[in-house]
Design an enzyme around this catalytic site. Structure first.
Site, PDB file in Angstrom:
ATOM      1  N   LYS A  84      25.218 -20.130   0.063  1.00  0.00           N
ATOM      2  CA  LYS A  84      23.956 -20.594   0.442  1.00  0.00           C
ATOM      3  C   LYS A  84      23.996 -21.021   1.825  1.00  0.00           C
ATOM      4  O   LYS A  84      22.968 -20.883   2.221  1.00  0.00           O
ATOM      5  CB  LYS A  84      23.940 -21.957  -0.304  1.00  0.00           C
ATOM      6  CG  LYS A  84      22.385 -22.402  -0.431  1.00  0.00           C
ATOM      7  CD  LYS A  84      22.145 -23.586  -1.577  1.00  0.00           C
ATOM      8  CE  LYS A  84      20.608 -24.080  -1.342  1.00  0.00           C
ATOM      9  NZ  LYS A  84      20.528 -25.267  -2.136  1.00  0.00           N
ATOM     10  N   LYS A 117      13.549 -11.775  -8.238  1.00  0.00           N
ATOM     11  CA  LYS A 117      13.938 -13.122  -9.067  1.00  0.00           C
ATOM     12  C   LYS A 117      12.850 -14.348  -8.674  1.00  0.00           C
ATOM     13  O   LYS A 117      12.633 -14.240  -7.642  1.00  0.00           O
ATOM     14  CB  LYS A 117      15.302 -13.851  -9.014  1.00  0.00           C
ATOM     15  CG  LYS A 117      15.534 -14.773  -9.585  1.00  0.00           C
ATOM     16  CD  LYS A 117      17.102 -15.442  -9.284  1.00  0.00           C
ATOM     17  CE  LYS A 117      17.257 -16.788 -10.181  1.00  0.00           C
ATOM     18  NZ  LYS A 117      17.916 -17.672  -9.266  1.00  0.00           N
ATOM     19  N   LYS A 170      11.242 -20.125  -5.439  1.00  0.00           N
ATOM     20  CA  LYS A 170      10.431 -20.708  -4.039  1.00  0.00           C
ATOM     21  C   LYS A 170      10.834 -20.003  -2.702  1.00  0.00           C
ATOM     22  O   LYS A 170       9.766 -19.963  -2.188  1.00  0.00           O
ATOM     23  CB  LYS A 170      10.902 -22.143  -4.064  1.00  0.00           C
ATOM     24  CG  LYS A 170      10.498 -23.121  -4.994  1.00  0.00           C
ATOM     25  CD  LYS A 170      10.942 -24.603  -4.824  1.00  0.00           C
ATOM     26  CE  LYS A 170      12.361 -24.657  -4.883  1.00  0.00           C
ATOM     27  NZ  LYS A 170      13.005 -24.724  -6.276  1.00  0.00           N
TER      28      LYS A 170
END
Ligand code: SF4
Length: 331
Positions: A114, A195, A198
Site C-alpha cells: 500500500k 477490480k 474507489k
C-alpha cells in the site's frame, strides 16, 4: 449452546459499492442468523491513511451504516457499532504494542504494497504501521471465535493469532485464538474491467440513483473486438459478462454467452438484461436506504446502542487483560 462469536469490520474510507455488497455485506447478513456477530465501522482504521482530510469521514460512516441496514443487517440479531465509540480498543492496542516486535508489523504484505501503491498520501506514520495491531486489538477484545476472511487476508489474521499467543505466553491465557472463516468472495469488476475500487473510479455505488447505475452499465467496457453489431465476441473478455455471472440467472448467462459468441445479440441488449437484474438486487436496498436517510435519529440510536453493547464485552475483556498484566489494583 451459546453461539460462536464472529467479528468483522468495514472501513469508512469512501462510499460503499456493489463490490462491498457482494464481497462483505451479503455474507454478513447470512452469518447473523448462525453466529453471535459483532460488526464494526472501522473509523479509526480509516484515519490510518486518511488522517490529513477528515472532511468526509462522517458522511462515509453514515453511508456504511445505512448500507449495512439496507443490505439486511438486523440490529436485533447483530451488534453494529463504531470502533471509536468503544475506546477500550485503543487501550488494548497500546498494551499489545508493548509486546509486538516491530518486524512483525513491517513484514505484513499489505504494509509495503500500500505504501508503494498510494502516492498521494504520506503513509510513513506510526498509525499506518500499527494498522494490523489495531486490527488485532479489534478482534481479540471480543474474544472472537471466527473472522470472515478471503485467502489474501489470511496474513492479517495470522498476525493477530501470533500476537494473542505472545500475550498469553507472557501473562497467561487471556485470548482464545480466532480462526478464519474462509469465504469465497467473488471478484467484482468495475465499469472498466479492473477490480471494482474507489481508487480506479470504476464503481457502481449503492448510493447511485437508478439513472446513474443505468448510465454506468450502458457505457461499460465490453469485449474490445466487438466493434460492430455483427462482430462476434468472447464474453469471457467482457466485464459485462463477469457481472452477469454474479447477478443473472444461469439461463440468462448462457443466453448472453451464446448470443455474444454468435453476434445474435448486441451489447445494448446484453446490458439491458444486466441492468434489469442489478435493479432487482438494488431496488430493495434503495428503498431501505431512503427510509434510513430520512431518519438520522434512528441511525444514531442504532449505532449508539450497538456500541454500548459491544463496549460491555470489551470492558469485560479489559478487566481480565489488566489483571493478567498486573495493572488492576495494588493488592
Ligand atoms: S454481448 Fe454482452 S458479453 Fe458480449 S461483448 Fe457485448 S456486452 Fe460483453
Amino acid at each position: 449452546m451459546s453461539k460462536k462469536r464472529v467479528l468483522s469490520g468495514i472501513q469508512p474510507s469512501g462510499r460503499l459499492h456493489v463490490g462491498n455488497l457482494v464481497g462483505a455485506l451479503q455474507n454478513w447478513v447470512k452469518l447473523q442468523d448462525e453466529y453471535e456477530c459483532y460488526y464494526f465501522i472501522a473509523d479509526w482504521h480509516a484515519l490510518t491513511s486518511q488522517y490529513a482530510d477528515t472532511s468526509q469521514l462522517k458522511e462515509y460512516v453514515k453511508d456504511v451504516i445505512v448500507n449495512c441496514l439496507a443490505a439486511g443487517l438486523d440490529p436485533e440479531k447483530a451488534t453494529i457499532f463504531a470502533q471509536s465509540r468503544v475506546i477500550e480498543h485503543a487501550e488494548l492496542h497500546l498494551l499489545l504494542s508493548m509486546v509486538t516486535p516491530l518486524s512483525w508489523l513491517e513484514r505484513v504484505p499489505s504494509y509495503k504494497e500500500k505504501q508503494l501503491e498510494v502516492k498521494d498520501k504520506d503513509l510513513n506514520t506510526y498509525g499506518f504501521l500499527g494498522y494490523p495491531l489495531l486490527q488485532s486489538a479489534d478482534i481479540l477484545i471480543y474474544r472472537a471465535n471466527y473472522v470472515p476472511v478471503g485467502v489474501d487476508q489470511m496474513p492479517h489474521l495470522e498476525i493477530t493469532r501470533e500476537i494473542g499467543r505472545r500475550f498469553n505466553n507472557f501473562y497467561g491465557e487471556v485470548f482464545p485464538e480466532p480462526e478464519g472463516l474462509l469465504t469465497q468472495f467473488p471478484k467484482v469488476v468495475g465499469t472498466d474491467g479492473r477490480k471494482m475500487s474507489k481508487t480506479y473510479g470504476n464503481c457502481i455505488f449503492l448510493s447511485d440513483s437508478p439513472k446513474e447505475v443505468e448510465q454506468k452499465i450502458r457505457t461499460m467496457t465490453t469485449d474490445p473486438q466487438r466493434i460492430k453489431r455483427t462482430d462476434k465476441g468472447d464474453p469471457e473478455l467482457s466485464p459485462v459478462y463477469h457481472l452477469h455471472k454474479i447477478f443473472s440467472s444461469k439461463e440468462e448467462q448462457d443466453e448472453v454467452a451464446i448470443g455474444c459468441r454468435t453476434a445474435e445479440i448486441g451489447c445494448i441488449d446484453c446490458k439491458k438484461v444486466l441492468i434489469k437484474n442489478l435493479f432487482t438486487v438494488l431496488d430493495p436496498i434503495w428503498t431501505k436506504r431512503n427510509h434510513y436517510l430520512e431518519k438520522p435519529d434512528e441511525l444514531e440510536d442504532i449505532i449508539e446502542s450497538g456500541s454500548k453493547k459491544a463496549r460491555e464485552v470489551a470492558i469485560d475483556t479489559m478487566l481480565g487483560v489488566r489483571k493478567a498484566i498486573g495493572l488492576d489494583s495494588l493488592k
